[in-house]
Design a protein around this motif. Structure first.
Motif, PDB file in Angstrom:
ATOM      1  N   ALA A  74       0.824  -1.200   0.000  1.00 17.76           N
ATOM      2  CA  ALA A  74       0.000   0.000   0.000  1.00 17.76           C
ATOM      3  C   ALA A  74       0.864   1.259   0.000  1.00 17.76           C
ATOM      4  O   ALA A  74       0.577   2.229  -0.718  1.00 17.76           O
ATOM      5  CB  ALA A  74      -0.927   0.000   1.217  1.00 17.76           C
ATOM      6  N   GLY A  75       1.934   1.266   0.784  1.00 14.89           N
ATOM      7  CA  GLY A  75       2.823   2.416   0.799  1.00 14.89           C
ATOM      8  C   GLY A  75       3.467   2.666  -0.548  1.00 14.89           C
ATOM      9  O   GLY A  75       3.594   3.815  -0.989  1.00 14.89           O
ATOM     10  N   ALA A  76       3.868   1.581  -1.214  1.00 11.28           N
ATOM     11  CA  ALA A  76       4.455   1.723  -2.545  1.00 11.28           C
ATOM     12  C   ALA A  76       3.455   2.334  -3.518  1.00 11.28           C
ATOM     13  O   ALA A  76       3.804   3.185  -4.350  1.00 11.28           O
ATOM     14  CB  ALA A  76       4.943   0.367  -3.048  1.00 11.28           C
ATOM     15  N   ALA A  77       2.201   1.928  -3.419  1.00  9.60           N
ATOM     16  CA  ALA A  77       1.184   2.480  -4.309  1.00  9.60           C
ATOM     17  C   ALA A  77       0.930   3.961  -4.019  1.00  9.60           C
ATOM     18  O   ALA A  77       0.728   4.761  -4.936  1.00  9.60           O
ATOM     19  CB  ALA A  77      -0.110   1.688  -4.161  1.00  9.60           C
ATOM     20  N   LEU A  78       0.978   4.343  -2.744  1.00  6.80           N
ATOM     21  CA  LEU A  78       0.694   5.732  -2.382  1.00  6.80           C
ATOM     22  C   LEU A  78       1.820   6.687  -2.785  1.00  6.80           C
ATOM     23  O   LEU A  78       1.567   7.843  -3.137  1.00  6.80           O
ATOM     24  CB  LEU A  78       0.439   5.833  -0.881  1.00  6.80           C
ATOM     25  N   VAL A  79       3.068   6.236  -2.717  1.00  4.74           N
ATOM     26  CA  VAL A  79       4.182   7.136  -3.045  1.00  4.74           C
ATOM     27  C   VAL A  79       4.690   6.928  -4.461  1.00  4.74           C
ATOM     28  O   VAL A  79       5.613   7.623  -4.896  1.00  4.74           O
ATOM     29  CB  VAL A  79       5.341   6.964  -2.042  1.00  4.74           C
ATOM     30  N   GLY A  80       4.101   5.954  -5.188  1.00  6.45           N
ATOM     31  CA  GLY A  80       4.492   5.743  -6.571  1.00  6.45           C
ATOM     32  C   GLY A  80       5.820   5.043  -6.732  1.00  6.45           C
ATOM     33  O   GLY A  80       6.569   5.328  -7.680  1.00  6.45           O
ATOM     34  N   ALA A  81       6.146   4.115  -5.832  1.00  9.60           N
ATOM     35  CA  ALA A  81       7.401   3.371  -5.910  1.00  9.60           C
ATOM     36  C   ALA A  81       7.122   1.923  -6.297  1.00  9.60           C
ATOM     37  O   ALA A  81       5.974   1.461  -6.285  1.00  9.60           O
ATOM     38  CB  ALA A  81       8.149   3.429  -4.580  1.00  9.60           C
ATOM     39  N   ARG A  82       8.196   1.218  -6.617  1.00  2.77           N
ATOM     40  CA  ARG A  82       8.061  -0.178  -7.048  1.00  2.77           C
ATOM     41  C   ARG A  82       8.642  -1.153  -6.040  1.00  2.77           C
ATOM     42  O   ARG A  82       8.217  -2.304  -5.964  1.00  2.77           O
ATOM     43  CB  ARG A  82       8.749  -0.356  -8.403  1.00  2.77           C
ATOM     44  N   ARG A  83       9.609  -0.704  -5.272  1.00  3.31           N
ATOM     45  CA  ARG A  83      10.262  -1.578  -4.301  1.00  3.31           C
ATOM     46  C   ARG A  83      10.298  -0.913  -2.937  1.00  3.31           C
ATOM     47  O   ARG A  83      10.180   0.315  -2.831  1.00  3.31           O
ATOM     48  CB  ARG A  83      11.698  -1.909  -4.757  1.00  3.31           C
ATOM     49  N   GLY A  84      10.472  -1.719  -1.903  1.00  6.61           N
ATOM     50  CA  GLY A  84      10.488  -1.153  -0.564  1.00  6.61           C
ATOM     51  C   GLY A  84      11.107  -2.094   0.449  1.00  6.61           C
ATOM     52  O   GLY A  84      11.367  -3.271   0.174  1.00  6.61           O
ATOM     53  N   LEU A  85      11.340  -1.569   1.627  1.00 11.27           N
ATOM     54  CA  LEU A  85      11.942  -2.323   2.732  1.00 11.27           C
ATOM     55  C   LEU A  85      11.309  -1.845   4.024  1.00 11.27           C
ATOM     56  O   LEU A  85      11.119  -0.640   4.228  1.00 11.27           O
ATOM     57  CB  LEU A  85      13.452  -2.100   2.761  1.00 11.27           C
ATOM     58  N   LEU A  86      10.984  -2.783   4.898  1.00  5.87           N
ATOM     59  CA  LEU A  86      10.346  -2.470   6.173  1.00  5.87           C
ATOM     60  C   LEU A  86      11.094  -3.160   7.297  1.00  5.87           C
ATOM     61  O   LEU A  86      11.468  -4.328   7.181  1.00  5.87           O
ATOM     62  CB  LEU A  86       8.882  -2.901   6.146  1.00  5.87           C
ATOM     63  N   VAL A  87      11.311  -2.435   8.366  1.00  6.88           N
ATOM     64  CA  VAL A  87      11.959  -2.990   9.559  1.00  6.88           C
ATOM     65  C   VAL A  87      11.057  -2.716  10.753  1.00  6.88           C
ATOM     66  O   VAL A  87      10.664  -1.567  10.993  1.00  6.88           O
ATOM     67  CB  VAL A  87      13.349  -2.371   9.791  1.00  6.88           C
ATOM     68  N   LEU A  88      10.744  -3.763  11.496  1.00  5.81           N
ATOM     69  CA  LEU A  88       9.903  -3.657  12.688  1.00  5.81           C
ATOM     70  C   LEU A  88      10.761  -4.026  13.885  1.00  5.81           C
ATOM     71  O   LEU A  88      11.211  -5.156  14.013  1.00  5.81           O
ATOM     72  CB  LEU A  88       8.703  -4.603  12.578  1.00  5.81           C
ATOM     73  N   GLU A  89      11.009  -3.077  14.750  1.00  9.43           N
ATOM     74  CA  GLU A  89      11.810  -3.338  15.956  1.00  9.43           C
ATOM     75  C   GLU A  89      11.345  -2.403  17.057  1.00  9.43           C
ATOM     76  O   GLU A  89      11.787  -1.264  17.167  1.00  9.43           O
ATOM     77  CB  GLU A  89      13.300  -3.155  15.690  1.00  9.43           C
ATOM     78  N   ARG A  90      10.449  -2.914  17.862  1.00  8.28           N
ATOM     79  CA  ARG A  90       9.860  -2.094  18.919  1.00  8.28           C
ATOM     80  C   ARG A  90      10.897  -1.779  19.986  1.00  8.28           C
ATOM     81  O   ARG A  90      11.605  -2.672  20.469  1.00  8.28           O
ATOM     82  CB  ARG A  90       8.683  -2.813  19.543  1.00  8.28           C
ATOM     83  N   ALA A  91      11.016  -0.511  20.340  1.00  7.39           N
ATOM     84  CA  ALA A  91      12.003  -0.077  21.325  1.00  7.39           C
ATOM     85  C   ALA A  91      11.738  -0.742  22.676  1.00  7.39           C
ATOM     86  O   ALA A  91      10.611  -0.795  23.142  1.00  7.39           O
ATOM     87  CB  ALA A  91      11.977   1.443  21.475  1.00  7.39           C
ATOM     88  N   GLY A  92      12.813  -1.263  23.293  1.00 11.71           N
ATOM     89  CA  GLY A  92      12.684  -1.881  24.610  1.00 11.71           C
ATOM     90  C   GLY A  92      12.140  -3.287  24.588  1.00 11.71           C
ATOM     91  O   GLY A  92      11.947  -3.891  25.639  1.00 11.71           O
ATOM     92  N   SER A  93      11.877  -3.857  23.414  1.00 14.75           N
ATOM     93  CA  SER A  93      11.322  -5.206  23.321  1.00 14.75           C
ATOM     94  C   SER A  93      12.438  -6.214  23.112  1.00 14.75           C
ATOM     95  O   SER A  93      13.451  -5.933  22.470  1.00 14.75           O
ATOM     96  CB  SER A  93      10.317  -5.296  22.163  1.00 14.75           C
ATOM     97  N   THR A  94      12.258  -7.406  23.677  1.00 15.75           N
ATOM     98  CA  THR A  94      13.237  -8.473  23.477  1.00 15.75           C
ATOM     99  C   THR A  94      12.956  -9.272  22.213  1.00 15.75           C
ATOM    100  O   THR A  94      13.724 -10.159  21.863  1.00 15.75           O
ATOM    101  CB  THR A  94      13.216  -9.434  24.684  1.00 15.75           C
ATOM    102  N   THR A  95      11.872  -8.956  21.527  1.00 17.37           N
ATOM    103  CA  THR A  95      11.535  -9.662  20.293  1.00 17.37           C
ATOM    104  C   THR A  95      12.504  -9.264  19.186  1.00 17.37           C
ATOM    105  O   THR A  95      12.768  -8.082  18.990  1.00 17.37           O
ATOM    106  CB  THR A  95      10.103  -9.324  19.858  1.00 17.37           C
ATOM    107  N   PRO A  96      13.067 -10.230  18.442  1.00 24.15           N
ATOM    108  CA  PRO A  96      13.990  -9.878  17.359  1.00 24.15           C
ATOM    109  C   PRO A  96      13.308  -9.009  16.315  1.00 24.15           C
ATOM    110  O   PRO A  96      12.105  -9.085  16.098  1.00 24.15           O
ATOM    111  CB  PRO A  96      14.383 -11.255  16.773  1.00 24.15           C
ATOM    112  N   SER A  97      14.112  -8.151  15.686  1.00 17.37           N
ATOM    113  CA  SER A  97      13.558  -7.276  14.657  1.00 17.37           C
ATOM    114  C   SER A  97      13.122  -8.097  13.453  1.00 17.37           C
ATOM    115  O   SER A  97      13.658  -9.168  13.166  1.00 17.37           O
ATOM    116  CB  SER A  97      14.592  -6.241  14.232  1.00 17.37           C
TER     117      SER A  97
END
Length: 459
Positions: A74-97
């Protein structure tokens, strides 16, 4: 001589004077709004419709992976891009990114990871203070290769992957904080317009709230699964003459399906499966108490499965009168290949071998806690060498979505279709049956049913 009165028509008195404030009648149709205003209104409606459709699709996702994929697209469609990268890493969490790419293969992601984080716009968003302007509004890099201050390694990777511009945006909101960030890549120099930035910013803030809810939900599910694992056997016993395998899956809310296998005196083996009514922590706790009690009764009088279940029913009725449960207990003598079992409202075992595949005929009995006094006759049978006895809970049948009679037939067909090469391996038997019964996999997240399968192969 008085003036003549004008006639009254339809209740209107013509002598009532006309107000001087009444607007004069229209003599021409007003001009239509300008084309510019119409175009802007149409554009606003189109943007709001697009944003609504994208948020609806995101809200329909039930797992974190599905939501992250939807956000990237959806983000790619909104900004008119073809490729993307997302990183999820909640601050203070022990869950791996979590790192996810759109239009980027594993090798491409590996190249991107070789770039120092501080040299990328996404890294500055992830590592910078939340109150920084870049962390709120995003970072546009309209001409990466034209930037004289660009990190040499970043320039090399951008050239290798063929992107010339990027737009990075934080995944943050006031309630959820900053969960991570996303960046979209352009093949040519450029950047999103002010309208595109506004729309993707609104979408990202909504997506952040949704991701926070899914993250908490998955963490709760993981905690429930961990507790369920601790309540079930940590390993299966090794008894001469028999080999065991078990598979289980706990529902997202936590359930009461359980199994057990314990060594008994004189090289005997006790096998049990059962299900406690309800779901959630209460059902899991009751399941743990029931399993522990059955183990004690099995050690004392396991050679008489009816006595074991009778004592269990009495305990349940005295200590938890509002709860019901099903259970099946089998006393096995592997050396003599003899099995004696009794069931309380539970599904019958299935015997699979080279010469037969059939259900064990058990007597009809009510679940534990349903009657004032439970007792049903036991059943004895002798598995032939090389045969496997399959115990399971009704969650396996319910997960198919079929009526119970069709689910039983489906289980029989699944067991009968086990390849002959795998019939002497209880793990291969359980895995084949699960694949045949549940093509979508044992860990499908949208199912609330617990599943337990316990296989005992007699040598």
């Amino acid at each position: 001589m008085s003036a003549p009165h004008l006639p009254k028509v339809a209740g209107i008195d013509p002598e009532v004077p006309v107000s001087t404030h009444t607007a004069a009648p229209l003599r021409e149709i007003p001009a239509a709004p300008g084309a510019f205003i119409q175009d802007r209104l149409a554009g606003w409606v189109s943007d709001l419709t697009t944003l609504h459709e994208l948020t609806e699709r995101l809200a329909a996702t039930a797992t974190l992976d599905a939501a992250l994929n939807e956000l990237l697209h959806a983000g790619a469609a909104l900004v008119g891009a073809r490729r993307g990268l997302l990183v999820l890493e909640r601050a203070g969490s022990t869950t791996p990114s979590t790192t996810l790419g759109l239009g980027l293969g594993p090798a491409d992601l590996g190249h991107l990871e070789t770039v120092e984080r501080s040299a990328t716009a996404l890294g500055r968003i992830l590592d910078g203070p939340p109150e920084a302007a870049d962390a709120r509004d995003g970072i546009a890099t309209p001409d990466l290769l034209g930037d004289q201050d660009l990190d040499p390694r970043h320039r090399e990777v951008a050239t290798r992957l063929g992107y010339a511009a990027s737009y990075a945006l934080p995944l943050a909101s006031e309630a959820a904080g900053r969960l991570g960030g996303a960046v979209w890549f352009y093949d040519e120099p450029g950047e999103p317009s002010e309208k595109q930035r506004h729309l993707v910013g609104l979408y990202a803030r909504y997506a952040t709230e949704h991701l926070a809810r899914l993250t908490e939900l998955e963490r709760a599910r993981a905690d429930i699964a961990t507790v369920a694992d601790e309540l079930l056997p940590s390993r299966l016993p090794r008894i001469p003459g028999v080999r065991l395998a078990a598979r289980h899956r706990t529902g997202p809310q936590g359930g009461g399906d359980w199994y057990d296998a314990l060594p008994l005196p004189d090289h005997a083996l006790g096998l049990a499966v059962g299900s406690v009514g309800g779901s959630g922590p209460s059902a899991m706790a009751a399941m743990g108490r029931l399993r522990a009690s059955l183990r004690a009764y099995a050690v004392m009088e396991g050679e008489d499965p009816v006595a074991v279940l009778s004592d269990l029913e009495l305990l349940l009725r005295l200590t938890e009168p509002a709860r019901t449960a099903t259970a099946l207990f089998a006393y096995c003598e592997p050396a003599a290949r003899k099995v004696v079992l009794a069931g309380a409202g539970h599904t019958p075992p299935l015997v699979l071998g080279d010469r037969r595949c059939e259900y064990v005929e058990t007597t009809l009995s009510a679940p534990l806690g349903m009657l004032a006094c439970w007792e049903a006759p036991s059943v004895e049978f002798s598995p032939a060498p090389g045969e496997t006895v399959l115990l399971y809970t009704d969650g396996l049948l319910r997960r198919t979505g079929d009526a119970m009679d069709r689910a039983f037939a489906r289980l029989h067909s699944a067991a009968a279709s086990v390849p002959k090469a795998g019939r002497h391996d209880p793990a291969a038997v359980t895995d084949h049956v699960l694949r045949a019964m549940l093509p979508d996999g044992l860990d499908r997240s949208d199912s609330t049913e617990d599943v337990v399968v316990l296989a005992a192969h007699f040598d």
